[in-house]
Motif scaffolding. Structure first.
Motif, short mmCIF file in Angstrom:
data_model
loop_
_atom_site.label_atom_id
_atom_site.label_comp_id
_atom_site.label_asym_id
_atom_site.label_seq_id
_atom_site.Cartn_x
_atom_site.Cartn_y
_atom_site.Cartn_z
N ILE A 136 0.71 -12.84 -1.90
CA ILE A 136 -0.07 -14.08 -1.94
C ILE A 136 -0.82 -14.19 -0.62
O ILE A 136 -0.22 -14.24 0.45
CB ILE A 136 0.85 -15.30 -2.13
CG1 ILE A 136 1.66 -15.15 -3.43
CG2 ILE A 136 0.04 -16.58 -2.15
CD1 ILE A 136 2.69 -16.25 -3.62
N ALA A 137 -2.14 -14.18 -0.71
CA ALA A 137 -2.96 -14.20 0.50
C ALA A 137 -3.31 -15.61 0.95
O ALA A 137 -3.77 -15.79 2.08
CB ALA A 137 -4.25 -13.40 0.27
N SER A 138 -3.13 -16.61 0.10
CA SER A 138 -3.51 -17.98 0.45
C SER A 138 -2.40 -18.66 1.24
O SER A 138 -1.27 -18.17 1.33
CB SER A 138 -3.82 -18.79 -0.81
OG SER A 138 -2.71 -18.76 -1.70
N SER A 139 -2.74 -19.81 1.80
CA SER A 139 -1.78 -20.58 2.61
C SER A 139 -0.88 -21.41 1.72
O SER A 139 -1.33 -21.95 0.70
CB SER A 139 -2.54 -21.49 3.57
OG SER A 139 -1.67 -22.43 4.17
N PRO A 140 0.40 -21.57 2.09
CA PRO A 140 1.28 -22.48 1.33
C PRO A 140 0.82 -23.93 1.38
O PRO A 140 1.31 -24.75 0.61
CB PRO A 140 2.64 -22.31 2.02
CG PRO A 140 2.57 -21.00 2.71
CD PRO A 140 1.15 -20.83 3.12
N CYS A 141 -0.10 -24.24 2.28
CA CYS A 141 -0.63 -25.61 2.32
C CYS A 141 -1.44 -25.94 1.08
O CYS A 141 -1.66 -27.12 0.79
CB CYS A 141 -1.50 -25.80 3.56
SG CYS A 141 -0.57 -25.73 5.12
N CYS A 142 -1.89 -24.94 0.36
CA CYS A 142 -2.65 -25.17 -0.88
C CYS A 142 -1.66 -25.34 -2.02
O CYS A 142 -1.19 -24.35 -2.60
CB CYS A 142 -3.60 -24.01 -1.14
SG CYS A 142 -4.72 -23.64 0.24
N HIS A 143 -1.33 -26.56 -2.36
CA HIS A 143 -0.30 -26.82 -3.36
C HIS A 143 -0.80 -26.61 -4.78
O HIS A 143 0.00 -26.39 -5.69
CB HIS A 143 0.20 -28.26 -3.22
CG HIS A 143 0.89 -28.52 -1.93
ND1 HIS A 143 1.34 -29.76 -1.56
CD2 HIS A 143 1.20 -27.69 -0.89
CE1 HIS A 143 1.89 -29.69 -0.36
NE2 HIS A 143 1.82 -28.45 0.06
N THR A 197 -5.16 -10.95 -3.78
CA THR A 197 -6.34 -10.13 -3.51
C THR A 197 -6.03 -8.70 -3.93
O THR A 197 -5.08 -8.09 -3.42
CB THR A 197 -6.73 -10.20 -2.02
OG1 THR A 197 -6.98 -11.57 -1.68
CG2 THR A 197 -7.97 -9.39 -1.74
N VAL A 198 -6.82 -8.16 -4.86
CA VAL A 198 -6.48 -6.90 -5.55
C VAL A 198 -7.62 -5.90 -5.38
O VAL A 198 -8.79 -6.21 -5.62
CB VAL A 198 -6.23 -7.16 -7.05
CG1 VAL A 198 -5.84 -5.86 -7.76
CG2 VAL A 198 -5.16 -8.21 -7.23
N LYS A 199 -7.26 -4.70 -4.97
CA LYS A 199 -8.21 -3.59 -4.89
C LYS A 199 -8.11 -2.74 -6.14
O LYS A 199 -7.02 -2.41 -6.61
CB LYS A 199 -7.91 -2.73 -3.66
CG LYS A 199 -8.82 -1.51 -3.54
CD LYS A 199 -8.45 -0.65 -2.35
CE LYS A 199 -9.31 0.59 -2.26
NZ LYS A 199 -8.94 1.45 -1.10
N HIS A 200 -9.26 -2.41 -6.70
CA HIS A 200 -9.30 -1.58 -7.91
C HIS A 200 -9.14 -0.11 -7.50
O HIS A 200 -10.07 0.52 -7.01
CB HIS A 200 -10.62 -1.78 -8.64
CG HIS A 200 -10.66 -1.08 -9.96
ND1 HIS A 200 -11.80 -0.99 -10.73
CD2 HIS A 200 -9.70 -0.42 -10.66
CE1 HIS A 200 -11.54 -0.32 -11.83
NE2 HIS A 200 -10.26 0.05 -11.81
#
Length: 627
Positions: A344-351, A357-360
């Motif tokens: 998970i690349a996002s912050s835990p502050c984003c509830h 983020t995925v590389k093909h």
């Protein structure tokens, strides 16, 4: 004694004496009550009572006693007794002519009562207009006397007409007029404690409701305690994702693929490399499983996309996660369910959402499905969160983050979280990528570095370009010494491919960095397993894995896990995180021995029963497992 009690005793005594003298002529008695031919004055019905002969004492001087009681009642202000109720009391014993006489008296009493009530109503209306209060009180008293006269005659007629026990009717009327009994008698108590069935039902319902409310309260307390255990610190206000709207910056950004985050170290022998150790257990593994909706898709580079995942229903994520944890995504491709784990690349502050983020990767099953088949609005199956490669800021006063390629994704979650919290500690980010166009989060890193003076970003590119004037080559001891002051005293989080982690372990040993300072996470590509470059694995060292339930066998090279060998021959072993935390892939070893770099998903009872984690189990000799 109260006056009312004295009056009642006198009335009963008078009735007793009068009933003993009942031999007098009724006509003469009636005439004596109305001297000079006048109409009888209205009297209260209770004075009608006389006691029956059976209640008189034998041999008592009835006549003298009756006369004495009547004189006493006259002195007390009570009117003389009447004949109708004594007759009513002995109604069953009266002859026919006597019954007719009682009936006639009852009718007369009703007529007199009706006349008194009519006259009293007229007088009451007239005196009300004049506001003559004394006259109004006299009219009201006359009205009550008329009602009493009418009810006494009505009770006698009712006894004669309905055939009911006249004594009971007379006594009830007498007691009611003398306030000796309530107008409505309450039912006798019954059951335990004198309660009715309604009371018992109400008590049971109330008790059940209280029990349910108590259970809900305790359940919420347990849930709050669990969340508190997962969240070491309270998250701040919801932050926004940065990416497409940042000012241009010369900083490059990284990638992510069908890569499995793992706390394994990169040494081919399965032992931790020099100066490295597995990530410390600073967070709990998740147990949530469900669906997440693809709310947005951001293109980071030519072969990297970020997928924003939101709840299918509701406004907040159904789970809480630590910065640096990952989710396991399951997709159905060609009739087969395949799972891969993404940080998970996002912050835990984003509830309200989280991002992966995925590389093909060429040949990547899940990454190819996500990049080519998934659109905004689609729903993905996910489980988690998992992982212990986390940092929230309370573990150390400052931190060094070193990433290579896709290793930026878990570190980016911590970086975003720390800046969302306005963390005061110093943050050094050293990020290595092949080319400038391969750098993920390039604009956002530049924006954050300008916005937060305590954030120091250093990018290292393998290939030079005309637009790049920064660091070139690889992360070296000299670069670390120049970039991070007093590196030997800092907490370090390292995430990248195996060659990078192996090289960094040797550098840390040379710089005097202890293994306790370094926390690592390894990214592996599950689709491709090969020997180190330039080396071949001799056939004599390749073991065989036998699956006792399915009856199948598979080759088990040193760099392949039991789970990967099972997938190669079509043996179904369930799994989720593929890094030894969730415990979903547990299997029993029937024969042989295996080694595991991570076994956090096993309990002491599992280990005693010979259970291993298929995603971590490797062997240098033949083994047999139950699968």
């Amino acid at each position: 004694m109260k006056r009312s009690d004295c009056l009642l005793a006198c009335l009963l005594a008078a009735a007793l004496c009068a009933r003993i003298a009942a031999a007098q002529d009724p006509a003469a008695e009636h005439a004596s009550h109305h001297p000079s031919g006048t109409q009888p004055a209205p009297v209260a019905a209770p004075s009608d009572v006389r006691m029956p002969p059976s209640m008189a004492q034998p041999g008592a001087p009835a006549t003298n006693m009756a006369q004495g009681m009547e004189k006493m009642m006259e002195r007390m202000g009570a009117p003389p007794p009447k004949e109708i109720y004594p007759s009513l009391m002995e109604l069953p014993d009266l002859p026919l002519e006597k019954r007719e006489q009682v009936l006639k008296q009852a009718r007369e009493r009703m007529q007199v009562g009706a006349g008194l009530m009519s006259q009293a109503v007229d007088e009451l209306a007239e005196t009300a207009r004049r506001d003559d209060y004394p006259a109004m009180q006299r009219a009201t008293a006359s009205l009550r006397q008329g009602i009493a006269q009418f009810e006494s005659g009505l009770a006698a007629q009712r006894a004669l007409a309905e055939g009911k026990a006249p004594r009971n009717i007379a006594m009830q009327w007498f007691k009611r007029e003398m306030n000796l009994m309530p107008v409505g008698s309450a039912p006798a108590p019954h059951g335990f404690f004198g309660l009715s069935a309604f009371h018992y039902v109400t008590m049971v319902f109330t008790g059940a409701l209280a029990a349910v409310l108590l259970w809900i309260f305790l359940a919420r307390q347990r849930r709050a305690s669990a969340l508190a255990a997962q969240l070491v610190g309270a998250p701040a206000a919801v932050g926004n994702r940065m990416g497409d709207a940042f000012p241009a910056s010369p900083l490059p950004v990284a990638t992510s693929a069908d890569l499995v985050p793992s706390t394994m170290t990169p040494a081919a022998t399965g032992q931790p490399g020099p100066g490295l150790r597995a990530a410390m257990p600073v967070s709990t593994t998740g147990s949530w499983s469900g669906q997440l909706r693809v709310a947005r898709i951001f293109r980071e580079t030519a072969n990297v996309k970020t997928f924003r995942l939101a709840p299918s229903a509701g406004e907040e994520l159904p789970f809480a996660f630590e910065p640096g944890q990952f989710l396991t995504i399951a997709v159905n491709t060609n009739g087969k369910v395949v799972k891969r784990s993404y940080s998970i690349a996002s912050s835990p502050c984003c509830h309200g959402w989280c991002e992966i983020t995925v590389k093909h990767t060429p040949g990547g099953v899940v990454s190819g499905h996500l990049h080519e088949q998934v659109n905004v609005g689609d729903v993905l199956e996910a489980t988690g969160p998992y992982g212990r490669f986390t940092f929230r800021g309370h573990e150390a006063p400052d931190v060094v983050l070193i990433a290579g390629g896709v290793g930026i994704t878990p570190l980016m979650s911590s970086l975003r979280f720390l800046t969302d919290q306005s963390w005061a500690g110093e943050i050094w980010l050293i990020y290595a990528c092949p080319r400038l166009e391969d750098v993920i989060f390039r604009e956002e890193l530049g924006y954050l570095a300008k916005r937060h003076p305590n954030l120091h970003v250093t990018l290292v590119l393998e290939e030079a370009s005309e637009s790049w004037s920064g660091e070139l080559g690889f992360v070296t001891a000299d670069l670390l010494t120049r970039t991070v002051p007093d590196l030997g005293t800092r907490r370090i989080h390292l995430c990248g491919p195996p060659p990078m982690l192996d090289a960094m372990g040797k550098i840390f040993t040379r710089l005097g960095v202890t293994p306790e300072q370094v926390h690592t996470e390894l990214f592996l590509t599950p689709e491709v397993r090969c020997a180190p470059a330039g080396e071949a694995v001799p056939a004599s060292v390749i073991a065989t894995c036998s699956f006792s339930r399915s009856g199948k066998k598979a080759l088990l090279p040193p760099d392949m896990t039991v789970l990967e060998a099972a997938e190669a021959v079509g043996v179904a072993i369930d799994y989720s995180c593929r890094q030894g935390f969730c415990g979903v892939c547990k299997v029993r070893v029937v024969a042989g021995q295996v080694t595991m770099e991570v076994d956090d998903g096993l309990t002491p009872a599992d280990r005693a029963a010979g259970m291993v984690l298929a995603c971590q189990a490797r062997a240098s000799a033949d083994v047999t497992v139950e699968a």
